[in-house]
Design a protein around this motif. Structure first.
Motif, mmCIF file in Angstrom:
data_model
loop_
_atom_site.group_PDB
_atom_site.id
_atom_site.type_symbol
_atom_site.label_atom_id
_atom_site.label_comp_id
_atom_site.label_asym_id
_atom_site.label_seq_id
_atom_site.Cartn_x
_atom_site.Cartn_y
_atom_site.Cartn_z
ATOM 1 N N THR A 70 -8.095 3.188 -3.507
ATOM 2 C CA THR A 70 -8.922 2.321 -2.662
ATOM 3 C C THR A 70 -9.318 0.947 -3.251
ATOM 4 N N ASN A 125 -4.816 -0.909 7.189
ATOM 5 C CA ASN A 125 -5.847 0.313 7.187
ATOM 6 C C ASN A 125 -6.505 0.038 8.480
ATOM 7 N N ALA A 184 2.574 8.671 -0.914
ATOM 8 C CA ALA A 184 1.148 8.682 -0.244
ATOM 9 C C ALA A 184 0.041 8.742 -1.064
ATOM 10 N N ASP A 185 -0.940 7.972 -0.831
ATOM 11 C CA ASP A 185 -2.261 7.952 -1.432
ATOM 12 C C ASP A 185 -2.074 7.595 -2.948
ATOM 13 N N VAL A 211 0.881 -1.399 0.002
ATOM 14 C CA VAL A 211 -0.072 -0.095 0.031
ATOM 15 C C VAL A 211 1.022 1.310 -0.089
ATOM 16 N N ASP A 212 0.579 2.125 -0.953
ATOM 17 C CA ASP A 212 1.269 3.392 -1.198
ATOM 18 C C ASP A 212 2.837 3.262 -1.320
ATOM 19 N N ASN A 224 -3.971 2.274 10.087
ATOM 20 C CA ASN A 224 -4.726 3.492 9.689
ATOM 21 C C ASN A 224 -4.013 4.295 8.607
ATOM 22 N N ILE A 225 -3.499 3.683 7.549
ATOM 23 C CA ILE A 225 -2.681 4.258 6.659
ATOM 24 C C ILE A 225 -3.522 5.075 5.654
ATOM 25 N N ARG A 226 -4.676 4.977 5.250
ATOM 26 C CA ARG A 226 -5.798 5.532 4.517
ATOM 27 C C ARG A 226 -7.084 6.024 5.385
ATOM 28 N N ASP A 227 -7.774 5.116 6.057
ATOM 29 C CA ASP A 227 -8.812 5.367 6.420
ATOM 30 C C ASP A 227 -8.922 6.269 7.877
ATOM 31 N N THR A 283 -2.190 4.198 -3.850
ATOM 32 C CA THR A 283 -2.855 3.036 -4.294
ATOM 33 C C THR A 283 -4.337 3.331 -4.278
ATOM 34 N N LEU A 307 -7.000 -2.053 -1.923
ATOM 35 C CA LEU A 307 -6.904 -2.344 -0.833
ATOM 36 C C LEU A 307 -7.733 -3.779 -0.670
#
Length: 415
Positions: free
Chosen positions: A299, A345, A294-295, A289-290, A365-368, A297, A302
């Protein structure tokens, strides 16, 4: 007619042919003799060089193994402290040759340099071996090997709490989070969050703070609920890309690696059970992921994983190992696990019956941005009990010492 007959007789006469044939054979034999003579002269030299190269490679590999031994034996007088001292002592600074002997006979020397890697649990090793020696003007050969060695991140730095979240935590229902029972690797907090932690309902959170009062909070020292922790303090406990790659390799070798379109909605239950070991549920693409920033990847890439109460394949009904999800994880039902649960996440854990996780739970919690939720249904239980052994060596699968990271071993040069 007579003239024609004489010409035919002359053509049939083969007298004198033996001489040129003998000369031709002699020429061929002379060429072969010369060639064999040249080979006889060069072959010993070639064989000696090949032997020296093989010997140099063996000596160099011995240097790499010596460095790994030193890192795994910091208390030995010839070991290396961890973390590395500011000035790495000889011979691990590359300044002093280490003699390598077989049955009392020295076959070469090796220079070893050990430095810190990108991550705290990594070390870079460069070994340059010489055979039979690096000195003098005689025939010699050398090889150079470099590798990154690492140990499982939580072997040296176990999770700081029973539940560690890089974000917010919301605890409700009949929940029990407790770090009091096992202090074998130091006293740990009950929960640890970069954001705020809300505890409601009948939820109890206990840290190994020396008392049996639940839900206390303090900005420093061991406490039950440690919240608003700086992100920089969380960083040492994150599985880095190389950690993830090593765990992937282990899962692939064991047949417990999952990737592709199916992981966008993957469920483990009585019909699709969890074997013990390292369970790695990757992204759809198989990329971390990523990994490209950052950001980066989407959604849709996932993983989304659900685990239900009857998921463990072990006859005891208890899962033993590590679960890594490159996305979101939802655990529900009467699930019992011993080891480490790690969600890249977010995480939702809703227990029923006697639901229990012994070890540690982490959510990156890399994204959420939503809270990690620990909850129960009516009359159910949701417990996370800290156990250092289960968290630092989940399922007994992880080497507790330094080993070569997959894909990092390189023979750089030789002559």
């Amino acid at each position: 007619m007579r003239s024609l007959h004489l010409n035919v007789e002359l053509l049939r006469d083969q007298r004198g042919v033996a001489l040129p044939m003998a000369l031709l054979a002699l020429l061929i034999l002379s060429t072969l003799v010369i060639a064999f003579a040249l080979l006889a002269t060069s072959e010993p030299l070639i064989a000696t060089n090949q032997k020296l190269v093989a010997q140099a490679r063996a000596v160099t590999e011995s240097g790499l193994e010596r460095a790994i031994w030193a890192l795994n034996n910091p208390a030995d007088p010839n070991g290396l402290a961890s973390p590395l001292p500011g000035t790495v002592p000889a011979p691990y600074d590359g300044s002093t040759p280490i003699p390598i002997s077989v049955n009392g006979t020295q076959i070469g020397v090796v220079f070893v340099t050990v430095t810190n890697g990108i991550n705290p649990n990594e070390r870079n090793v460069v070994a340059v071996g010489w055979a039979p020696t690096n000195a003098g003007s005689g025939s010699k050969a050398h090889q150079k090997i470099q590798a990154t060695v690492s140990r499982f991140i939580f072997s040296a730095t176990p999770p700081p709490a029973a539940l560690t979240v890089q974000g917010q935590i919301n605890i409700t229902g009949n929940t029990n989070i407790d770090s009091r029972d096992d202090t074998s690797c130091g006293n740990k907090d009950g929960t640890w969050s970069v954001g705020s932690t809300a505890v409601g309902g009948s939820g109890d959170v206990y840290g190994a703070d020396g008392n049996n009062t639940a839900g206390q909070s303090a900005p420093s020292g061991i406490t039950d609920v440690k919240q608003n922790v700086p992100t920089s303090a969380f960083a040492p406990f994150i599985l880095k890309n190389q950690d993830l790659n090593t765990l992937k390799a282990m899962a692939k070798a064991a047949g417990t690696y999952y990737s592709g379109a199916g992981v966008s909605s993957l469920t483990f239950n009585a019909g699709n059970q969890l074997p013990n070991g390292i369970i790695f549920v990757d992204t759809v693409s198989g990329l971390n992921v990523d990994v490209n920033g950052a950001d980066t990847t989407p959604t849709s890439d996932l993983a989304s994983v659900s685990i239900h109460g009857n998921a463990p394949a072990d006859p005891s009904g208890i899962f033993r190992g590590m679960i890594i999800v490159a996305g979101s994880l939802s655990i529900s039902g009467d699930f019992h696990g011993r080891g480490l649960v790690y969600s890249v996440n977010d995480l939702v854990y809703t227990g029923t019956g006697t639901g229990l996780i012994e070890g540690a739970v982490m959510s990156q919690n890399i994204r959420d941005a939503s809270s990690t939720t620990i909850d129960t249904n009516t009359g159910g239980n949701s417990s996370i009990i800290y156990n250092c052994g289960y968290a630092s060596n989940p399922g007994g699968q992880m080497s507790q010492g330094f080993t070569v990271q997959p894909g990092s071993y390189k023979e750089v040069s030789g002559s």
